[in-house]
Design a protein around this motif. Structure first.
Motif, PDB file in Angstrom:
ATOM      1  N   UNK A 129      -2.461   9.736 -11.363  1.00 48.62           N
ATOM      2  CA  UNK A 129      -3.355  10.588 -10.577  1.00 48.62           C
ATOM      3  C   UNK A 129      -2.786  10.866  -9.190  1.00 48.62           C
ATOM      4  N   UNK A 130      -2.117   9.881  -8.597  1.00 43.93           N
ATOM      5  CA  UNK A 130      -1.494  10.100  -7.288  1.00 43.93           C
ATOM      6  C   UNK A 130      -0.457  11.212  -7.364  1.00 43.93           C
ATOM      7  N   UNK A 131       0.309  11.227  -8.445  1.00 41.47           N
ATOM      8  CA  UNK A 131       1.316  12.276  -8.622  1.00 41.47           C
ATOM      9  C   UNK A 131       0.653  13.648  -8.692  1.00 41.47           C
ATOM     10  N   UNK A 132      -0.535  13.721  -9.312  1.00 47.81           N
ATOM     11  CA  UNK A 132      -1.240  14.996  -9.459  1.00 47.81           C
ATOM     12  C   UNK A 132      -1.724  15.542  -8.119  1.00 47.81           C
ATOM     13  N   UNK A 133      -1.916  14.653  -7.138  1.00 50.22           N
ATOM     14  CA  UNK A 133      -2.374  15.104  -5.818  1.00 50.22           C
ATOM     15  C   UNK A 133      -1.258  15.019  -4.773  1.00 50.22           C
ATOM     16  N   UNK A 134      -0.027  14.885  -5.253  1.00 46.10           N
ATOM     17  CA  UNK A 134       1.163  14.882  -4.386  1.00 46.10           C
ATOM     18  C   UNK A 134       1.168  13.733  -3.386  1.00 46.10           C
ATOM     19  N   UNK A 135       0.780  12.542  -3.862  1.00 43.64           N
ATOM     20  CA  UNK A 135       0.871  11.328  -3.056  1.00 43.64           C
ATOM     21  C   UNK A 135       1.871  10.373  -3.700  1.00 43.64           C
ATOM     22  N   UNK A 136       2.736   9.792  -2.882  1.00 40.49           N
ATOM     23  CA  UNK A 136       3.680   8.793  -3.383  1.00 40.49           C
ATOM     24  C   UNK A 136       2.948   7.490  -3.647  1.00 40.49           C
ATOM     25  N   UNK A 137       3.347   6.788  -4.698  1.00 41.21           N
ATOM     26  CA  UNK A 137       2.655   5.549  -5.035  1.00 41.21           C
ATOM     27  C   UNK A 137       2.830   4.466  -3.977  1.00 41.21           C
ATOM     28  N   UNK A 138       3.737   4.672  -3.036  1.00 45.25           N
ATOM     29  CA  UNK A 138       3.896   3.701  -1.948  1.00 45.25           C
ATOM     30  C   UNK A 138       2.624   3.581  -1.108  1.00 45.25           C
ATOM     31  N   UNK A 139       1.748   4.601  -1.187  1.00 45.51           N
ATOM     32  CA  UNK A 139       0.492   4.563  -0.434  1.00 45.51           C
ATOM     33  C   UNK A 139      -0.381   3.405  -0.902  1.00 45.51           C
ATOM     34  N   UNK A 140      -0.171   2.942  -2.129  1.00 45.18           N
ATOM     35  CA  UNK A 140      -0.991   1.860  -2.673  1.00 45.18           C
ATOM     36  C   UNK A 140      -0.766   0.538  -1.945  1.00 45.18           C
ATOM     37  N   UNK A 141       0.349   0.423  -1.241  1.00 48.89           N
ATOM     38  CA  UNK A 141       0.651  -0.822  -0.518  1.00 48.89           C
ATOM     39  C   UNK A 141       0.076  -0.814   0.898  1.00 48.89           C
ATOM     40  N   UNK A 142      -0.514   0.300   1.297  1.00 48.98           N
ATOM     41  CA  UNK A 142      -1.014   0.415   2.662  1.00 48.98           C
ATOM     42  C   UNK A 142      -2.488   0.030   2.761  1.00 48.98           C
ATOM     43  N   UNK A 143      -2.882  -0.274   3.990  1.00 47.37           N
ATOM     44  CA  UNK A 143      -4.291  -0.489   4.305  1.00 47.37           C
ATOM     45  C   UNK A 143      -4.894   0.841   4.771  1.00 47.37           C
ATOM     46  N   UNK A 144      -6.206   0.976   4.721  1.00 44.04           N
ATOM     47  CA  UNK A 144      -6.834   2.246   5.097  1.00 44.04           C
ATOM     48  C   UNK A 144      -6.423   2.768   6.473  1.00 44.04           C
ATOM     49  N   UNK A 145      -6.239   1.870   7.459  1.00 42.12           N
ATOM     50  CA  UNK A 145      -5.903   2.346   8.794  1.00 42.12           C
ATOM     51  C   UNK A 145      -4.474   2.871   8.879  1.00 42.12           C
ATOM     52  N   UNK A 146      -3.711   2.694   7.818  1.00 39.10           N
ATOM     53  CA  UNK A 146      -2.318   3.117   7.821  1.00 39.10           C
ATOM     54  C   UNK A 146      -2.103   4.475   7.149  1.00 39.10           C
ATOM     55  N   UNK A 147      -3.175   5.133   6.755  1.00 43.20           N
ATOM     56  CA  UNK A 147      -3.037   6.453   6.140  1.00 43.20           C
ATOM     57  C   UNK A 147      -3.797   7.491   6.958  1.00 43.20           C
ATOM     58  N   UNK A 149      -6.070  11.155   7.514  1.00 38.89           N
ATOM     59  CA  UNK A 149      -7.287  11.691   6.912  1.00 38.89           C
ATOM     60  C   UNK A 149      -6.995  12.498   5.665  1.00 38.89           C
ATOM     61  N   UNK A 150      -5.906  13.277   5.708  1.00 35.92           N
ATOM     62  CA  UNK A 150      -5.535  14.054   4.535  1.00 35.92           C
ATOM     63  C   UNK A 150      -5.132  13.188   3.367  1.00 35.92           C
ATOM     64  N   UNK A 151      -4.408  12.103   3.652  1.00 35.42           N
ATOM     65  CA  UNK A 151      -4.021  11.173   2.593  1.00 35.42           C
ATOM     66  C   UNK A 151      -5.244  10.478   2.006  1.00 35.42           C
ATOM     67  N   UNK A 152      -6.205  10.132   2.861  1.00 30.34           N
ATOM     68  CA  UNK A 152      -7.431   9.490   2.381  1.00 30.34           C
ATOM     69  C   UNK A 152      -8.212  10.429   1.467  1.00 30.34           C
ATOM     70  N   UNK A 153      -8.253  11.712   1.834  1.00 27.61           N
ATOM     71  CA  UNK A 153      -8.962  12.677   1.008  1.00 27.61           C
ATOM     72  C   UNK A 153      -8.261  12.864  -0.337  1.00 27.61           C
ATOM     73  N   UNK A 154      -6.931  12.926  -0.303  1.00 31.77           N
ATOM     74  CA  UNK A 154      -6.167  13.041  -1.546  1.00 31.77           C
ATOM     75  C   UNK A 154      -6.354  11.799  -2.420  1.00 31.77           C
ATOM     76  N   UNK A 155      -6.386  10.621  -1.785  1.00 31.84           N
ATOM     77  CA  UNK A 155      -6.587   9.393  -2.542  1.00 31.84           C
ATOM     78  C   UNK A 155      -7.960   9.390  -3.209  1.00 31.84           C
ATOM     79  N   UNK A 156      -8.989   9.845  -2.487  1.00 36.15           N
ATOM     80  CA  UNK A 156     -10.337   9.897  -3.066  1.00 36.15           C
ATOM     81  C   UNK A 156     -10.364  10.805  -4.289  1.00 36.15           C
ATOM     82  N   UNK A 157      -9.670  11.931  -4.204  1.00 36.45           N
ATOM     83  CA  UNK A 157      -9.606  12.853  -5.338  1.00 36.45           C
ATOM     84  C   UNK A 157      -8.813  12.224  -6.477  1.00 36.45           C
TER      85      UNK A 157
END
Length: 258
Positions: A129-147, A149-157
């Motif tokens: 699903x991350x690939x479908x919204x153009x997010x690298x899976x490396x985002x999974x290693x981050x905490x919320x404060x490290x992303x 607003x756009x990344x957070x919205x993409x992650x929610x989708x």
């Protein structure tokens, strides 16, 4: 004919003796986007949350049918059984829904495992699903404060996609983002709707945004629907002064493209 994912009739939201929102009709089919627009306080978000059973303390009446479940308002368990399985809410500020002490990947895993996935399935589905919204899976290693607003919205989708939902309900999905990121999120939602046949119900104050995205538009003012129709009808040829004022307030909205 497309399948009807959501059918709402005479939805009324009342607090005490004050009715804050009333919508006679909403119908969302697969692959279709319906937008509810209006200024702050118009009752659009109250209606959106009420039909999902997320307005505690409110008296909600009307008929809400989702998928093959009739009158979900009659039993809260009917709605909760659909949330995360058939329908997902994307909030205005998805980052606030994340656990600040938990890495994003762990949060996603916990959500999917709650919905019956194994750990391996959760990982596989989230990465896809991350690939479908153009997010690298490396985002999974981050905490919320490290992303961002756009990344957070993409992650929610992406989380909604990984759950396999068929209907996305979004409350002001771009209002907290800058203009460039707003355009990216709109493009993403449009591509998902087109490619996956997702149904969408979106609340927005931004009539310019919905003019290029929605199929049908419901305009609300002071808790009531003042205009409703296709985007071409409402944006191209508004019949009420209020809808006309909302359109005229948007810089450079070219009606000739509609």
């Amino acid at each position: 004919m497309s399948a009807v994912l959501l059918s709402v009739r005479d939805l009324s939201v009342t607090y005490g003796e004050r009715r804050v929102s009333f919508i006679p009709e909403i119908t969302v089919e697969a692959g279709e986007c319906v937008a509810i627009v209006g200024e702050s306080g118009s009752g659009k978000t109250s209606a959106l949350l009420a039909l999902l059973g997320l307005q505690p303390g409110a008296h909600v009446t009307g008929s809400v049918n989702m998928f093959d479940v009739v009158d979900v308002l009659d039993d809260p368990a009917r709605i909760s059984g659909l949330l995360g399985r058939k329908v997902a809410l994307v909030s205005q500020s998805p980052i606030s829904a994340l656990n600040p002490t938990m890495r994003i990947g762990k949060f996603a895993e916990a959500v999917l495992r709650k919905h019956g996935r194994t750990k391996a399935q959760a990982r596989e589905q989230v990465v896809e699903a991350l690939a479908a919204v153009a997010l690298n899976e490396s985002v999974l290693r981050r905490y919320p404060h490290q992303i961002s607003g756009g990344q957070a919205q993409r992650f929610a989708i992406a989380l909604a996609l990984s759950l396999g939902v068929e209907l996305i309900v979004a409350d002001e999905p771009t209002s907290a983002l800058d203009v460039t990121v707003q355009a990216d999120i709109v493009t993403l939602l449009e591509s998902l709707r087109r490619d996956r046949g997702l149904g969408m119900l979106i609340v927005s104050h931004d009539i310019a945004l919905v003019s290029g995205f929605a199929d049908h538009v419901i305009v609300m003012k002071d808790g009531e629907v003042v205009e409703s129709g296709t985007v071409h009808e409402v944006i191209g040829s508004p019949t009420t002064d209020y809808a006309r004022a909302l359109i005229d307030a948007v810089p450079h909205l070219d009606r000739s493209v509609l």
